[in-house]
Design a protein around this motif. Structure first.
Motif, PDB file in Angstrom:
ATOM      1  N   GLN A 236       0.839  -1.226   0.130  1.00 28.22           N
ATOM      2  CA  GLN A 236       0.087  -0.003  -0.017  1.00 28.22           C
ATOM      3  C   GLN A 236       0.842   1.285   0.172  1.00 28.22           C
ATOM      4  OE1 GLN A 236      -3.512   0.044   2.948  1.00 28.22           O
ATOM      5  NE2 GLN A 236      -2.622  -1.944   3.522  1.00 28.22           N
ATOM      6  N   PHE A 237       1.857   1.392   0.873  1.00 28.78           N
ATOM      7  CA  PHE A 237       2.856   2.532   0.859  1.00 28.78           C
ATOM      8  C   PHE A 237       3.278   2.845  -0.498  1.00 28.78           C
ATOM      9  CE2 PHE A 237       7.142   3.953   1.678  1.00 28.78           C
ATOM     10  CZ  PHE A 237       6.954   5.066   2.437  1.00 28.78           C
ATOM     11  N   PHE A 238       3.823   2.007  -1.359  1.00 31.94           N
ATOM     12  CA  PHE A 238       4.391   2.169  -2.618  1.00 31.94           C
ATOM     13  C   PHE A 238       3.429   2.587  -3.655  1.00 31.94           C
ATOM     14  CE2 PHE A 238       7.971  -0.134  -0.506  1.00 31.94           C
ATOM     15  CZ  PHE A 238       8.995   0.708  -0.806  1.00 31.94           C
ATOM     16  N   ILE A 239       2.108   1.764  -3.625  1.00 30.95           N
ATOM     17  CA  ILE A 239       1.288   2.327  -4.233  1.00 30.95           C
ATOM     18  C   ILE A 239       0.580   3.842  -4.275  1.00 30.95           C
ATOM     19  CG2 ILE A 239      -1.266   2.002  -5.062  1.00 30.95           C
ATOM     20  CD1 ILE A 239      -0.660  -0.823  -4.446  1.00 30.95           C
ATOM     21  N   GLY A 240       0.779   4.044  -2.921  1.00 31.98           N
ATOM     22  CA  GLY A 240       0.280   5.473  -2.494  1.00 31.98           C
ATOM     23  C   GLY A 240       1.068   6.454  -2.911  1.00 31.98           C
ATOM     24  N   ILE A 241       2.537   5.936  -2.974  1.00 29.43           N
ATOM     25  CA  ILE A 241       3.726   6.771  -3.772  1.00 29.43           C
ATOM     26  C   ILE A 241       3.680   7.152  -4.949  1.00 29.43           C
ATOM     27  CG2 ILE A 241       6.148   7.179  -4.070  1.00 29.43           C
ATOM     28  CD1 ILE A 241       6.767   5.817  -1.518  1.00 29.43           C
ATOM     29  N   ALA A 242       3.255   5.890  -5.732  1.00 32.02           N
ATOM     30  CA  ALA A 242       3.019   5.869  -7.149  1.00 32.02           C
ATOM     31  C   ALA A 242       2.077   6.863  -7.643  1.00 32.02           C
ATOM     32  CB  ALA A 242       2.870   4.648  -7.746  1.00 32.02           C
TER      33      ALA A 242
END
Length: 343
Positions: A236-242
């Protein structure tokens, strides 16, 4: 600023956003926190940068999570899902009939940009098709990023208000309860499924490949656990960044035209989605929450995250999104050329 420094700044801001959402007990803290923190920083002019291959690899665990949920019992329910899937082509057609005139005539985009902005497919695929057709890649990126941003932000609010779904809860068992052999197998399924699907040129390779490979092992009885909560939260963390960094370097003109167009499009999508969701529920084809998540045209990864945490029927939700994206990818270039010739 070097790429490494930009990424470190991005990760720090995303972590701060996630920590704030956790402290305030807000829904989807490890998705919405980083996403909105990176969005605000991008709008403020911060030199942010996406996570690259690491971010893509972390998505693979969402595919593993879905694949591990595909059991013989779920497969036996597929004929019931098939009836609901019939509505997906109609859903796409109505979106195209409303979205294309909005972008072409109201906001004045050229044909290629208007067409691929209106298509509710995967962001990367629509950018590739749009670029090949001569469209405005930056406008397409901002419009689709806004679509995903609005849907992913509003959907949890609606789910909490209407269904009282607790989206702040951990998305599974803790990593301390996981067997290391299961973890090795999940990492292998994620990595090799992603690379094989990418080599075959499949859309959404980072999710679809791991999902198919893990589903095969799940049906064979080899995999019977979902990735731990901490791993899903990291994804989730990296999807939010993307999503958030898509707005890096945005200008006032882009905000006024492209983002406004994306917001107007998102409103129309919400109205169309509500029509189909209500129809599916009235026909008794699916529970309201499952229909809600299946007919919201957000990003594939983002909708998988929400479905996992909400405890929705993953097979039902994911099958609708896969069909939507595959139909758009297959048919939108052909329809665009036909429409261009008639023009």
């Amino acid at each position: 600023m070097s790429p490494t420094a930009r990424r470190l700044l991005t990760f720090a801001l995303a972590a701060a956003g996630g920590a704030l959402f956790l402290a305030l007990h807000l829904p989807l803290p490890m998705l919405l926190g980083p996403m909105l923190a990176c969005l605000l920083a991008s709008l403020a002019g911060a030199p942010l940068m996406g996570a690259g291959k690491l971010g893509i690899f972390m998505r693979t665990f969402l595919g593993v999570a879905v694949g591990s949920s595909i059991t013989p019992e779920v497969v036996s329910q597929l004929p019931d899902i098939a009836v609901s899937l019939v509505f997906v082509p109609l859903f796409i057609l109505l979106i195209a009939l409303v979205g294309y005139p909005l972008f072409r005539r109201v906001f004045g985009f050229d044909h290629a940009t208007a067409w691929y902005a209106a298509m509710p497919g995967g962001l990367q695929d629509m950018l590739v098709f749009g670029e090949e057709a001569g469209g405005d890649i930056r406008a397409l990126s901002l419009i689709h990023a806004t679509r995903v941003l609005v849907i992913v932000t509003v959907a949890p609010v609606v789910m909490g208000w209407y269904w009282q779904v607790d989206l702040s809860q951990p998305p599974g068992a803790p990593i301390s309860a996981a067997d290391w052999r299961d973890m090795v197998l999940m990492v292998a399924c994620g990595f090799f499924g992603w690379r094989i699907a990418e080599r075959l040129g499949l859309f959404g390779a980072s999710i679809l490949g791991p999902m198919v490979l893990t589903a095969i092992l799940s049906l064979a009885g080899v995999v019977d656990h979902r990735p731990p909560a901490e791993v899903i939260q990291a994804a989730q963390f990296f999807i939010g960044i993307a999503v958030g960094v898509k707005y890096a370097g945005i200008t006032w003109q882009e905000l006024r035209i492209d983002v406004t167009a994306g917001l107007a499009y998102s409103l129309l999508l919400a109205l169309i989605s509500l029509i189909f969701i209500e129809g599916i529920v009235l026909l008794g084809l699916a529970p309201a929450l499952d229909a809600f998540l299946a007919f919201l045209p957000g990003g594939q990864a983002e909708m998988v995250v929400i479905a996992i945490i909400a405890g929705a029927d993953l097979a039902y939700v994911v099958s609708h999104h896969l069909l939507r994206i595959s139909l758009v990818i297959t048919l939108s270039p052909l329809a665009s050329r036909v429409l261009d010739r008639r023009r």
